[in-house]
Write a protein that holds these residues in place. Structure first.
Motif, PDB file in Angstrom:
ATOM      1  N   ALA A 387       0.845  -1.194   0.000  1.00  0.00           N
ATOM      2  CA  ALA A 387       0.000   0.000   0.000  1.00  0.00           C
ATOM      3  C   ALA A 387       0.882   1.247   0.000  1.00  0.00           C
ATOM      4  O   ALA A 387       1.916   1.293   0.665  1.00  0.00           O
ATOM      5  CB  ALA A 387      -0.909   0.001   1.223  1.00  0.00           C
ATOM      6  N   TYR A 388       0.465   2.256  -0.754  1.00  0.00           N
ATOM      7  CA  TYR A 388       1.235   3.497  -0.815  1.00  0.00           C
ATOM      8  C   TYR A 388       0.285   4.662  -1.077  1.00  0.00           C
ATOM      9  O   TYR A 388      -0.835   4.482  -1.548  1.00  0.00           O
ATOM     10  CB  TYR A 388       2.306   3.435  -1.903  1.00  0.00           C
ATOM     11  CG  TYR A 388       1.760   3.355  -3.321  1.00  0.00           C
ATOM     12  CD1 TYR A 388       1.567   4.498  -4.089  1.00  0.00           C
ATOM     13  CD2 TYR A 388       1.429   2.118  -3.894  1.00  0.00           C
ATOM     14  CE1 TYR A 388       1.063   4.423  -5.393  1.00  0.00           C
ATOM     15  CE2 TYR A 388       0.924   2.030  -5.183  1.00  0.00           C
ATOM     16  CZ  TYR A 388       0.747   3.185  -5.929  1.00  0.00           C
ATOM     17  OH  TYR A 388       0.240   3.102  -7.212  1.00  0.00           O
ATOM     18  N   ASN A 389       0.738   5.866  -0.754  1.00  0.00           N
ATOM     19  CA  ASN A 389      -0.054   7.066  -1.011  1.00  0.00           C
ATOM     20  C   ASN A 389       0.304   7.641  -2.371  1.00  0.00           C
ATOM     21  O   ASN A 389       1.460   7.902  -2.674  1.00  0.00           O
ATOM     22  CB  ASN A 389       0.163   8.104   0.091  1.00  0.00           C
ATOM     23  CG  ASN A 389       1.620   8.390   0.380  1.00  0.00           C
ATOM     24  OD1 ASN A 389       2.358   7.481   0.751  1.00  0.00           O
ATOM     25  ND2 ASN A 389       2.036   9.640   0.255  1.00  0.00           N
ATOM     26  N   SER A 390      -0.698   7.845  -3.199  1.00  0.00           N
ATOM     27  CA  SER A 390      -0.480   8.307  -4.570  1.00  0.00           C
ATOM     28  C   SER A 390       0.037   9.736  -4.631  1.00  0.00           C
ATOM     29  O   SER A 390       0.617  10.147  -5.642  1.00  0.00           O
ATOM     30  CB  SER A 390      -1.786   8.208  -5.372  1.00  0.00           C
ATOM     31  OG  SER A 390      -2.221   6.873  -5.459  1.00  0.00           O
ATOM     32  N   ASP A 391      -0.160  10.523  -3.564  1.00  0.00           N
ATOM     33  CA  ASP A 391       0.286  11.910  -3.601  1.00  0.00           C
ATOM     34  C   ASP A 391       1.763  12.068  -3.257  1.00  0.00           C
ATOM     35  O   ASP A 391       2.281  13.178  -3.233  1.00  0.00           O
ATOM     36  CB  ASP A 391      -0.547  12.774  -2.652  1.00  0.00           C
ATOM     37  CG  ASP A 391      -0.409  12.365  -1.185  1.00  0.00           C
ATOM     38  OD1 ASP A 391       0.021  11.222  -0.922  1.00  0.00           O
ATOM     39  OD2 ASP A 391      -0.734  13.188  -0.310  1.00  0.00           O
ATOM     40  N   GLY A 392       2.464  10.953  -3.007  1.00  0.00           N
ATOM     41  CA  GLY A 392       3.861  11.048  -2.594  1.00  0.00           C
ATOM     42  C   GLY A 392       4.863  10.631  -3.643  1.00  0.00           C
ATOM     43  O   GLY A 392       6.072  10.579  -3.374  1.00  0.00           O
ATOM     44  N   GLY A 393       4.414  10.299  -4.860  1.00  0.00           N
ATOM     45  CA  GLY A 393       5.339   9.909  -5.911  1.00  0.00           C
ATOM     46  C   GLY A 393       5.955   8.543  -5.703  1.00  0.00           C
ATOM     47  O   GLY A 393       7.117   8.312  -6.060  1.00  0.00           O
ATOM     48  N   VAL A 396       6.216   4.524  -8.830  1.00  0.00           N
ATOM     49  CA  VAL A 396       7.279   3.982  -9.688  1.00  0.00           C
ATOM     50  C   VAL A 396       8.124   2.961  -8.940  1.00  0.00           C
ATOM     51  O   VAL A 396       8.383   1.866  -9.452  1.00  0.00           O
ATOM     52  CB  VAL A 396       8.157   5.122 -10.238  1.00  0.00           C
ATOM     53  CG1 VAL A 396       9.282   4.556 -11.089  1.00  0.00           C
ATOM     54  CG2 VAL A 396       7.318   6.082 -11.075  1.00  0.00           C
ATOM     55  N   TRP A 397       8.540   3.299  -7.726  1.00  0.00           N
ATOM     56  CA  TRP A 397       9.387   2.335  -7.011  1.00  0.00           C
ATOM     57  C   TRP A 397       8.578   1.139  -6.508  1.00  0.00           C
ATOM     58  O   TRP A 397       9.108   0.009  -6.467  1.00  0.00           O
ATOM     59  CB  TRP A 397      10.168   2.996  -5.882  1.00  0.00           C
ATOM     60  CG  TRP A 397       9.430   3.376  -4.631  1.00  0.00           C
ATOM     61  CD1 TRP A 397       9.029   4.617  -4.264  1.00  0.00           C
ATOM     62  CD2 TRP A 397       9.038   2.509  -3.554  1.00  0.00           C
ATOM     63  NE1 TRP A 397       8.398   4.586  -3.041  1.00  0.00           N
ATOM     64  CE2 TRP A 397       8.394   3.310  -2.575  1.00  0.00           C
ATOM     65  CE3 TRP A 397       9.153   1.145  -3.319  1.00  0.00           C
ATOM     66  CZ2 TRP A 397       7.875   2.781  -1.395  1.00  0.00           C
ATOM     67  CZ3 TRP A 397       8.629   0.618  -2.134  1.00  0.00           C
ATOM     68  CH2 TRP A 397       8.003   1.429  -1.186  1.00  0.00           C
ATOM     69  N   VAL A 398       7.314   1.368  -6.132  1.00  0.00           N
ATOM     70  CA  VAL A 398       6.481   0.235  -5.715  1.00  0.00           C
ATOM     71  C   VAL A 398       6.300  -0.737  -6.871  1.00  0.00           C
ATOM     72  O   VAL A 398       6.390  -1.963  -6.696  1.00  0.00           O
ATOM     73  CB  VAL A 398       5.115   0.725  -5.186  1.00  0.00           C
ATOM     74  CG1 VAL A 398       4.155  -0.452  -4.986  1.00  0.00           C
ATOM     75  CG2 VAL A 398       5.286   1.481  -3.864  1.00  0.00           C
ATOM     76  N   SER A 414       1.957  -6.509  -6.468  1.00  0.00           N
ATOM     77  CA  SER A 414       1.523  -5.234  -7.059  1.00  0.00           C
ATOM     78  C   SER A 414       1.426  -4.174  -5.966  1.00  0.00           C
ATOM     79  O   SER A 414       1.524  -4.462  -4.776  1.00  0.00           O
ATOM     80  CB  SER A 414       0.163  -5.383  -7.750  1.00  0.00           C
ATOM     81  OG  SER A 414      -0.841  -5.740  -6.810  1.00  0.00           O
ATOM     82  N   GLY A 415       1.197  -2.955  -6.401  1.00  0.00           N
ATOM     83  CA  GLY A 415       0.949  -1.868  -5.473  1.00  0.00           C
ATOM     84  C   GLY A 415      -0.530  -1.764  -5.149  1.00  0.00           C
ATOM     85  O   GLY A 415      -1.387  -2.223  -5.906  1.00  0.00           O
ATOM     86  N   ALA A 416      -0.826  -1.171  -3.994  1.00  0.00           N
ATOM     87  CA  ALA A 416      -2.207  -0.912  -3.584  1.00  0.00           C
ATOM     88  C   ALA A 416      -2.305   0.578  -3.267  1.00  0.00           C
ATOM     89  O   ALA A 416      -1.999   1.007  -2.159  1.00  0.00           O
ATOM     90  CB  ALA A 416      -2.576  -1.751  -2.368  1.00  0.00           C
ATOM     91  N   PRO A 417      -2.707   1.401  -4.257  1.00  0.00           N
ATOM     92  CA  PRO A 417      -2.672   2.855  -4.073  1.00  0.00           C
ATOM     93  C   PRO A 417      -3.801   3.398  -3.209  1.00  0.00           C
ATOM     94  O   PRO A 417      -4.936   2.928  -3.280  1.00  0.00           O
ATOM     95  CB  PRO A 417      -2.785   3.379  -5.507  1.00  0.00           C
ATOM     96  CG  PRO A 417      -3.518   2.305  -6.245  1.00  0.00           C
ATOM     97  CD  PRO A 417      -3.101   1.011  -5.624  1.00  0.00           C
TER      98      PRO A 417
END
Length: 547
Positions: A387-393, A396-398, A414-417
């Motif tokens: 899981a990652y926050n989409s507003d932090g850029g 790409v690395w995820v 995969s990523g979970a935005p």
């Protein structure tokens, strides 16, 4: 500027080393300090929507922290180099290994006219320590006598002597290290009015720092917050401008475009697509320096297949499957450095040779071997997501890490935005009725130092029940070693204990260390005296701007 250092009585040693690198100052070098600067000019900078209402004891993420550090003033603060400097305190004295005396300066006020006195600190800290208040920073008060994480107990170790003096009795011999923590926002004071309606107060906080909210409702959720200079602030961080507007961006691309277009003054984030070119595009207005930032992702113990021996093998396999050198070079244009420990190179005690750190080296064959051993215990099922926050850029690395796991381990990854940091943090902190975290994926994590010491990069993240322990990791040996380091009377002894902590962490891997992050950003033509602090946050109060 005169800076009054913390008074340490007796032979107590402050267990924190000087930073290896100073802040990076920007602006013109004409020598004409008055060439740019209006006392009424408003500085604009990038920010993001805070996770929670603006209450110091319930804020442990950078978006809210930027605001609190501007609106409030504690006993002390950390200057651009990470040195502890008195703010509301006249002196902070270590009387014994487990006792501290605080003497406040006279004449300081909150912006509603209330005096800043001893009980404002005592009441605020007690509020933060109470179980029923469910404050994220509760564990920061754990060393004070009377603390009980499971009850609404009073911090009996806090004693008011008079309006300007109070003492702190600690439950263990950690006074010297405790003093280094007192610049962190969890220890800010609160005015009496806050306790009438804490929720309402958090929407329109009344502080005592260099800035204050421009008006009631100045926090426009998901848009920006408008601060103006607090003319009554008498500390060392007097604003050299008329105010600060933090604009909330949903992606770094927007902030960078606004900087290039002259629509914002200072940013502390550069989108991945511009990392290779931003220094050429901005020239002397670019900032790029090592900072006290550690990046990782957390794999919570509540996730299937990630507990016990199976979980240890899978965590190690995942770490070995990540090519950190390639990602930091190709994606981040060497503005990140592959991690070699759980701290950061800009603080004393960092090491690139902690036993067990080989698990951070890219070794796909060993990763496959360990994954197979885990499958022999319990065959893998499902998918692995971060899981990652989409507003932090972070996408790409995820994506790059997910592809490495797919290609090396043969699993779906995969990523979970999440739309923004506040939403991500809310998901990470959500629990069911039994107190178990409900998030079913790994999550982007990391640490931007609260104060420059190894302890700060370890205890809040890996201590049992600690405020930022996203994976609910618990290891009694780690807890014991952390306490040993905090009570040490020499930096060498403290760091030796902390290295043993990291040896254990390299085996257990409650988080997967990724890289150390440089502080990267830039500023516009209309501002001068831009300094990026040790923790990557610009010193907004020092910035000057033409009208």
């Amino acid at each position: 500027m005169k800076r009054n250092r913390i008074a340490l009585a007796g032979s107590a040693l402050l267990v924190v080393g000087a930073l290896a690198l100073a802040g990076c100052a920007g602006g013109n070098d004409s020598g004409d300090e008055g060439s740019k600067g209006s006392a009424s000019a408003i500085i604009s900078a990038n920010g993001g929507e805070p996770e929670n209402a603006l209450i110091p004891t319930n804020t442990n993420e950078v978006n809210g922290g930027k605001i609190l550090d501007s609106v409030f003033a504690g006993l002390a603060f950390y200057d651009g180099d990470g040195a502890l400097v008195n703010d509301m305190a006249e002196s902070i004295t270590v009387d014994a290994p487990n006792k501290v005396t605080v003497k406040l300066k006279e004449g300081n006020k909150f912006t509603n006219g209330e005096d800043v006195v001893a009980h404002n600190f005592i009441d605020a800290w007690n509020y933060g320590a109470q179980l029923s208040n469910a404050q994220l920073n509760q564990s920061w008060f754990a060393d004070i006598v009377g603390f009980n994480p499971d009850a609404d107990s009073e911090l009996t170790g806090l004693t008011e002597v008079d309006d300007q003096t109070f003492t702190i009795d600690l439950s263990s011999d950690v006074a010297s290290d405790f003093v280094t923590r007192l610049g962190y926002s969890a220890f800010y004071p609160l005015p009496d009015v806050a306790f009438e309606d804490m929720d309402a107060f958090g929407e329109n906080p009344i502080g005592n720092g260099p800035y204050m909210l421009a008006k009631e409702g100045a926090w426009q959720h998901d848009v920006q917050i408008d601060l103006v200079k607090n003319d009554d602030y008498k500390g060392e961080r007097v604003a050299q401008n008329g105010g600060l507007t933090l604009k909330f961006y949903t992606a770094p691309e927007g902030a960078y475009a606004d900087l290039l277009g002259g629509n914002i003054d200072v940013i502390d984030q550069i989108p991945e697509a511009s990392l290779a070119v931003f220094e050429d595009e901005l020239g002397e207005r670019a900032t790029n320096q090592p900072a006290a930032i550690f990046q990782s992702f957390t794999i919570g113990g509540q996730l299937p297949h990630f507990s016990g021996e199976e979980g240890t093998l899978r965590r190690q396999a995942i770490s070995l499957a990540i090519n950190r050198d390639e990602i930091t070079s190709k994606i981040f244009a060497d503005t990140r450095t592959p991690a070699s420990d759980f701290t950061t190179p800009v603080i004393d005690g960092w090491s690139d040779s902690v036993p067990g750190s080989d698990v951070l080296k890219y070794d796909p064959e060993k990763a496959k071997e360990l994954w197979a051993k885990a499958d022999a215990i319990s065959p893998w099922s499902g998918t692995f997501q971060i899981a990652y926050n989409s507003d932090g850029g972070h996408q790409v690395w995820v994506d790059a890490v997910s592809n490495s796991l797919k290609n090396t381990l043969g699993i779906e990854a995969s990523g979970a935005p999440y739309v923004d940091l506040a939403t991500l943090r809310a998901a990470v902190n959500a629990r069911d009725d039994a107190g178990k975290r409900t998030i079913q994926t790994a999550n982007r994590s990391g640490w931007q130092g609260d104060y420059p010491a190894v302890y700060n990069f370890l205890q809040p993240l890996y201590g049992t029940g600690a405020s930022s322990n996203d994976g609910d990791y618990s290891n009694p040996e780690v807890d014991s070693l952390l306490a040993e380091g905090a009570a040490a009377t020499s930096a060498d002894d403290a760091n030796a204990a902390y290295e043993k902590v990291q040896e254990i962490l390299f085996n257990d891997l409650p988080v997967i260390p990724l890289w150390y992050q440089n502080s990267i950003g830039g500023f516009g033509d209309s501002v001068d005296n831009v300094t990026v602090g040790w923790n990557s946050v610009p010193l907004y109060y020092e910035i000057t701007k033409a009208e």
